[in-house]
Design an enzyme around this catalytic site. Sequence first.
Site, PDB file in Angstrom:
ATOM      1  N   ASP A   1      12.906 -34.175  17.044  1.00 53.00           N
ATOM      2  CA  ASP A   1      11.634 -34.756  17.490  1.00 53.00           C
ATOM      3  C   ASP A   1      11.715 -36.268  17.274  1.00 53.00           C
ATOM      4  O   ASP A   1      12.427 -36.736  16.390  1.00 53.00           O
ATOM      5  CB  ASP A   1      10.468 -34.165  16.684  1.00 53.00           C
ATOM      6  N   LYS A   2      11.008 -37.010  18.105  1.00 50.13           N
ATOM      7  CA  LYS A   2      10.978 -38.475  17.993  1.00 50.13           C
ATOM      8  C   LYS A   2       9.526 -38.911  17.964  1.00 50.13           C
ATOM      9  O   LYS A   2       8.715 -38.424  18.744  1.00 50.13           O
ATOM     10  CB  LYS A   2      11.727 -39.086  19.189  1.00 50.13           C
ATOM     11  N   HIS A   3       9.197 -39.807  17.028  1.00 50.28           N
ATOM     12  CA  HIS A   3       7.807 -40.229  16.873  1.00 50.28           C
ATOM     13  C   HIS A   3       7.711 -41.741  16.770  1.00 50.28           C
ATOM     14  O   HIS A   3       8.459 -42.364  16.020  1.00 50.28           O
ATOM     15  CB  HIS A   3       7.206 -39.607  15.606  1.00 50.28           C
ATOM     16  N   SER A   4       6.766 -42.316  17.520  1.00 49.00           N
ATOM     17  CA  SER A   4       6.465 -43.744  17.400  1.00 49.00           C
ATOM     18  C   SER A   4       5.121 -43.893  16.706  1.00 49.00           C
ATOM     19  O   SER A   4       4.202 -43.095  16.930  1.00 49.00           O
ATOM     20  CB  SER A   4       6.391 -44.390  18.789  1.00 49.00           C
TER      21      SER A   4
ATOM     22  N   SER B   1      -0.453 -37.341   7.671  1.00 44.44           N
ATOM     23  CA  SER B   1      -0.880 -37.003   9.032  1.00 44.44           C
ATOM     24  C   SER B   1       0.332 -36.804   9.942  1.00 44.44           C
ATOM     25  O   SER B   1       0.442 -35.798  10.664  1.00 44.44           O
ATOM     26  CB  SER B   1      -1.777 -38.114   9.567  1.00 44.44           C
TER      27      SER B   1
ATOM     28  N   THR C   1       1.533 -41.021  25.064  1.00 41.98           N
ATOM     29  CA  THR C   1       2.552 -40.394  25.921  1.00 41.98           C
ATOM     30  C   THR C   1       1.941 -39.357  26.855  1.00 41.98           C
ATOM     31  O   THR C   1       2.335 -39.246  28.023  1.00 41.98           O
ATOM     32  CB  THR C   1       3.641 -39.752  25.033  1.00 41.98           C
TER      33      THR C   1
ATOM     34  N   LYS D   1       2.306 -32.785  11.062  1.00 39.55           N
ATOM     35  CA  LYS D   1       2.456 -32.367  12.464  1.00 39.55           C
ATOM     36  C   LYS D   1       3.924 -32.171  12.840  1.00 39.55           C
ATOM     37  O   LYS D   1       4.275 -31.224  13.543  1.00 39.55           O
ATOM     38  CB  LYS D   1       1.802 -33.396  13.386  1.00 39.55           C
ATOM     39  N   LYS D   2       4.771 -33.066  12.363  1.00 40.54           N
ATOM     40  CA  LYS D   2       6.199 -32.978  12.706  1.00 40.54           C
ATOM     41  C   LYS D   2       6.847 -31.752  12.069  1.00 40.54           C
ATOM     42  O   LYS D   2       7.652 -31.053  12.709  1.00 40.54           O
ATOM     43  CB  LYS D   2       6.931 -34.251  12.260  1.00 40.54           C
TER      44      LYS D   2
ATOM     45  N   ARG E   1     -11.263 -39.790   9.103  1.00 41.29           N
ATOM     46  CA  ARG E   1     -10.628 -41.072   8.754  1.00 41.29           C
ATOM     47  C   ARG E   1     -10.983 -42.141   9.782  1.00 41.29           C
ATOM     48  O   ARG E   1     -11.217 -43.297   9.434  1.00 41.29           O
ATOM     49  CB  ARG E   1      -9.106 -40.917   8.671  1.00 41.29           C
TER      50      ARG E   1
END
Length: 414
Positions: free
Chosen positions: A77-80, A180, A117, A184-185, A165
Amino acid sequence: MNPVEIIIKKRDGYILTEEETTFFVDRFHKKEIKDYQMSAWLMASFIRGLSKEETKNLISAILSTGKRLEWDFPVVDKHSTGGVGDKLSLVVVPLLASIGFKVAKLSGRGLGHTGGTIDKLESIPGFRVDLSLEEFKKIVEDVGCSIISQTEDLVPVEKDIYSLRDVTGTVDSIPLITSSILSKKIAGGAKTIIFDVKVGSGAFMKNIKDAEELTSWLIEIGRSFGREVKAVISDMDQPLGCAIGNILEVIEAIETLKGKGPQDLKELTIEIANTLAPKEMVKDALESGKAFSKFEEMVKAQGGDISNLMPLAKLYNFSLEDSGYIERLDAYLIGEAVRTLGAGRYRKEDVIDPNVGIILKKKVGDYVEKGETILDIYYNSEEALKKAMDLLRKAVSINKDEVRRRTLIYSIYS
């Protein structure tokens, strides 16, 4: 256990036990602890801070409230952390799949001035982002990659905590951001996670010190859950690439997948993919068309059609009455200008216009003549255009003296 006593303990700066954190999150999920009590606990945690051990316990407690995806093969997985013009996932996900990785990405919509995205993919006619988890798993297995919107089945309590939040001034906490993202990841089942941590005016992390701290938390805590974690810290003082706006970013991502596209987007794509694969293999996948073919395959599997992508909008050429070198293209203000045009939301229920946005014709360090176009504005409302132009005049500055180009990548952790 008593929720008020837990709030008081954290308010007074003490470390919570795993049992106390689990109890508090579980009872909140079951609606036995009220929103105002969770809000009080969040503010106490924001002010007093959470230790890394408390953050791990919080992630475990959040994970226990929902399903976890199980895979029969290792998944990436890739997250920004969010930025302006950040269409990197649209490029990196199919690129990695084209060289043999299985990439499963659950993504969000736009948040504030940053683009999401999912909003970008929804600008593709017919593209489905709301697949069931079974459909999602099948496409990842058959095609090698898929991107869908976050689902209620995984960590449902995290969404409730985040929404509090957002309205209680507790977003900018590194432990809470870490919990957070990682909850999720980890729920998504990825064995390897690549983080692109943005820093600058258009990012949530405004300075390199905070970006480095968040990165170290994501790496250390992610690895404590048995994940392989890679990370890059990259610049977001000016937008990434040239396109900002949903369909415009998809078009630019496609150009990059064909080995073209803006230099900065291409460079960051290669460096992020290089945390998992040899650079020559990555470059070959882009230049040979393999990466684009994989993107086409993913789009088709999710019902989309990219055969006729174009912005249905009017065009305005934006220029300034000065010549010199571009000194500043403020990513935050440009992101706000694009949101004003209709590409983003002010309220959750707002409907976005996928066609509007901005194409940068110049980047920081480029020379511009008086009256020369600095950027193209795609718009569908005269009123929105006027507001956007007011923001853009503040966002762009020109210096008579030569200006150094911005550093794109600050650190790589692989």
